[in-house]
Design a protein around this motif. Structure first.
Motif, PDB file in Angstrom:
ATOM      1  N   LEU A 224       9.800   8.784  -7.424  1.00  0.00           N
ATOM      2  CA  LEU A 224       8.673   8.863  -6.503  1.00  0.00           C
ATOM      3  C   LEU A 224       8.978   9.624  -5.238  1.00  0.00           C
ATOM      4  CD1 LEU A 224       7.436   5.178  -6.863  1.00  0.00           C
ATOM      5  CD2 LEU A 224       6.859   7.181  -8.258  1.00  0.00           C
ATOM      6  N   ASP A 225      10.207  10.083  -5.090  1.00  0.00           N
ATOM      7  CA  ASP A 225      10.613  10.871  -3.925  1.00  0.00           C
ATOM      8  C   ASP A 225       9.778  12.154  -3.910  1.00  0.00           C
ATOM      9  OD1 ASP A 225      11.788  12.500  -2.025  1.00  0.00           O
ATOM     10  OD2 ASP A 225      13.832  12.171  -2.722  1.00  0.00           O
ATOM     11  N   PRO A 226       9.072  12.443  -2.831  1.00  0.00           N
ATOM     12  CA  PRO A 226       8.218  13.629  -2.804  1.00  0.00           C
ATOM     13  C   PRO A 226       8.982  14.938  -2.997  1.00  0.00           C
ATOM     14  CG  PRO A 226       8.152  12.479  -0.685  1.00  0.00           C
ATOM     15  CD  PRO A 226       8.997  11.674  -1.607  1.00  0.00           C
TER      16      PRO A 226
ATOM     17  N   LEU B  26      -5.163   4.227  -7.723  1.00  0.00           N
ATOM     18  CA  LEU B  26      -4.555   2.932  -8.023  1.00  0.00           C
ATOM     19  C   LEU B  26      -5.233   1.861  -7.195  1.00  0.00           C
ATOM     20  CD1 LEU B  26      -0.741   3.787  -8.125  1.00  0.00           C
ATOM     21  CD2 LEU B  26      -2.343   3.637 -10.022  1.00  0.00           C
ATOM     22  N   ALA B  27      -5.392   0.697  -7.788  1.00  0.00           N
ATOM     23  CA  ALA B  27      -5.983  -0.448  -7.092  1.00  0.00           C
ATOM     24  C   ALA B  27      -5.068  -1.644  -7.293  1.00  0.00           C
ATOM     25  CB  ALA B  27      -7.378  -0.752  -7.642  1.00  0.00           C
ATOM     26  N   ALA B  28      -4.729  -2.298  -6.185  1.00  0.00           N
ATOM     27  CA  ALA B  28      -3.900  -3.497  -6.259  1.00  0.00           C
ATOM     28  C   ALA B  28      -4.609  -4.543  -7.110  1.00  0.00           C
ATOM     29  CB  ALA B  28      -3.623  -4.029  -4.864  1.00  0.00           C
TER      30      ALA B  28
ATOM     31  N   ARG C 123       0.823  -1.221   0.000  1.00  0.00           N
ATOM     32  CA  ARG C 123       0.000   0.000   0.000  1.00  0.00           C
ATOM     33  C   ARG C 123       0.856   1.269   0.000  1.00  0.00           C
ATOM     34  NH1 ARG C 123      -4.295   1.033  -2.345  1.00  0.00           N
ATOM     35  NH2 ARG C 123      -3.351   2.986  -2.871  1.00  0.00           N
ATOM     36  N   GLN C 124       1.964   1.266   0.728  1.00  0.00           N
ATOM     37  CA  GLN C 124       2.840   2.445   0.767  1.00  0.00           C
ATOM     38  C   GLN C 124       3.416   2.737  -0.621  1.00  0.00           C
ATOM     39  OE1 GLN C 124       6.198   2.113   3.413  1.00  0.00           O
ATOM     40  NE2 GLN C 124       6.652   4.288   3.283  1.00  0.00           N
ATOM     41  N   GLU C 125       3.827   1.692  -1.312  1.00  0.00           N
ATOM     42  CA  GLU C 125       4.367   1.847  -2.660  1.00  0.00           C
ATOM     43  C   GLU C 125       3.291   2.365  -3.614  1.00  0.00           C
ATOM     44  OE1 GLU C 125       7.349  -0.871  -5.345  1.00  0.00           O
ATOM     45  OE2 GLU C 125       6.012  -1.870  -3.936  1.00  0.00           O
TER      46      GLU C 125
ATOM     47  N   ASP D  16       0.698   4.129  -2.785  1.00  0.00           N
ATOM     48  CA  ASP D  16       0.429   5.526  -2.421  1.00  0.00           C
ATOM     49  C   ASP D  16       1.458   6.465  -3.045  1.00  0.00           C
ATOM     50  OD1 ASP D  16      -1.819   4.802  -0.992  1.00  0.00           O
ATOM     51  OD2 ASP D  16      -0.835   4.938   0.972  1.00  0.00           O
ATOM     52  N   ARG D  17       2.734   6.072  -3.028  1.00  0.00           N
ATOM     53  CA  ARG D  17       3.788   6.901  -3.638  1.00  0.00           C
ATOM     54  C   ARG D  17       3.576   7.027  -5.148  1.00  0.00           C
ATOM     55  NH1 ARG D  17       9.072   4.315  -2.670  1.00  0.00           N
ATOM     56  NH2 ARG D  17       9.959   6.221  -3.540  1.00  0.00           N
ATOM     57  N   LEU D  18       3.244   5.912  -5.797  1.00  0.00           N
ATOM     58  CA  LEU D  18       2.971   5.933  -7.234  1.00  0.00           C
ATOM     59  C   LEU D  18       1.751   6.791  -7.546  1.00  0.00           C
ATOM     60  CD1 LEU D  18       3.631   2.178  -7.928  1.00  0.00           C
ATOM     61  CD2 LEU D  18       4.754   4.050  -9.155  1.00  0.00           C
ATOM     62  N   GLN D  19       0.705   6.638  -6.759  1.00  0.00           N
ATOM     63  CA  GLN D  19      -0.514   7.407  -6.974  1.00  0.00           C
ATOM     64  C   GLN D  19      -0.249   8.909  -6.827  1.00  0.00           C
ATOM     65  OE1 GLN D  19      -4.553   6.134  -5.543  1.00  0.00           O
ATOM     66  NE2 GLN D  19      -4.151   7.765  -4.061  1.00  0.00           N
ATOM     67  N   THR D  20       0.499   9.298  -5.816  1.00  0.00           N
ATOM     68  CA  THR D  20       0.837  10.707  -5.618  1.00  0.00           C
ATOM     69  C   THR D  20       1.587  11.254  -6.821  1.00  0.00           C
ATOM     70  OG1 THR D  20       0.867  10.477  -3.219  1.00  0.00           O
ATOM     71  CG2 THR D  20       2.108  12.326  -4.131  1.00  0.00           C
ATOM     72  N   TYR D  21       2.535  10.493  -7.333  1.00  0.00           N
ATOM     73  CA  TYR D  21       3.310  10.918  -8.495  1.00  0.00           C
ATOM     74  C   TYR D  21       2.406  11.075  -9.725  1.00  0.00           C
ATOM     75  CZ  TYR D  21       6.910  11.095 -12.059  1.00  0.00           C
ATOM     76  OH  TYR D  21       7.706  11.487 -13.123  1.00  0.00           O
ATOM     77  N   LEU D  22       1.578  10.067  -9.996  1.00  0.00           N
ATOM     78  CA  LEU D  22       0.708  10.132 -11.172  1.00  0.00           C
ATOM     79  C   LEU D  22      -0.318  11.251 -11.054  1.00  0.00           C
ATOM     80  CD1 LEU D  22       0.203   6.331 -11.892  1.00  0.00           C
ATOM     81  CD2 LEU D  22       1.677   7.959 -13.098  1.00  0.00           C
TER      82      LEU D  22
END
Length: 135
Positions: A129-131, A23-25, A3-5, A7-13
């Protein structure tokens, strides 16, 4: 992908493509997630992990309404983002580059000779993906 990964991808996109992307697993696939926009799946992200380094591939199919498509309209419409633009690649007729304003972010590949089906492909590295990364 945990989920953390995701979330990082979703924030970037959301920063790059559309603030409404989710994003959905993917069930039974821990290396893949669905990209959701307007409650509809529009593409997927796959994880490639090699030698301890992670890379992600964003793949979104784009159907054109005619054989003479307006690629800018199709890409902007797919993501709901007027800041995206399609630029032809020098010496290539089967693909174009995608820019967010003036930043290159992806490639659009023609899938068939008719020009009616295309695939948006964006490669991401873990450090993208680094904020604090510049966009």
């Amino acid at each position: 992908m945990d989920r953390q990964e995701l979330d990082r991808l979703q924030t970037y996109l959301r920063r790059m493509l559309n603030p409404e992307i989710g994003l959905a697993a993917r069930a039974r696939r821990d290396d893949m997630a669905e990209i959701i926009l307007n409650d509809e799946p529009i593409g997927r992200i796959t994880l490639d992990e090699e030698d301890g380094e992670k890379a992600y591939n964003v793949t979104v199919p784009i159907e054109m309404p005619s054989a003479q498509p307006n690629l800018n309209e199709a890409v902007r419409g797919k993501f709901g983002n007027p800041r995206l633009r399609v630029v032809p690649r020098p010496k290539k007729t089967d693909s174009s580059e995608i820019y967010l304003d003036d930043e290159y972010i992806a490639v659009l590949f023609r899938d068939d000779a008719s020009g009616r089906t295309w695939t948006f492909e964006m490669a991401l590295l873990d450090f993208d993906l680094d904020p604090d990364a510049q966009i």
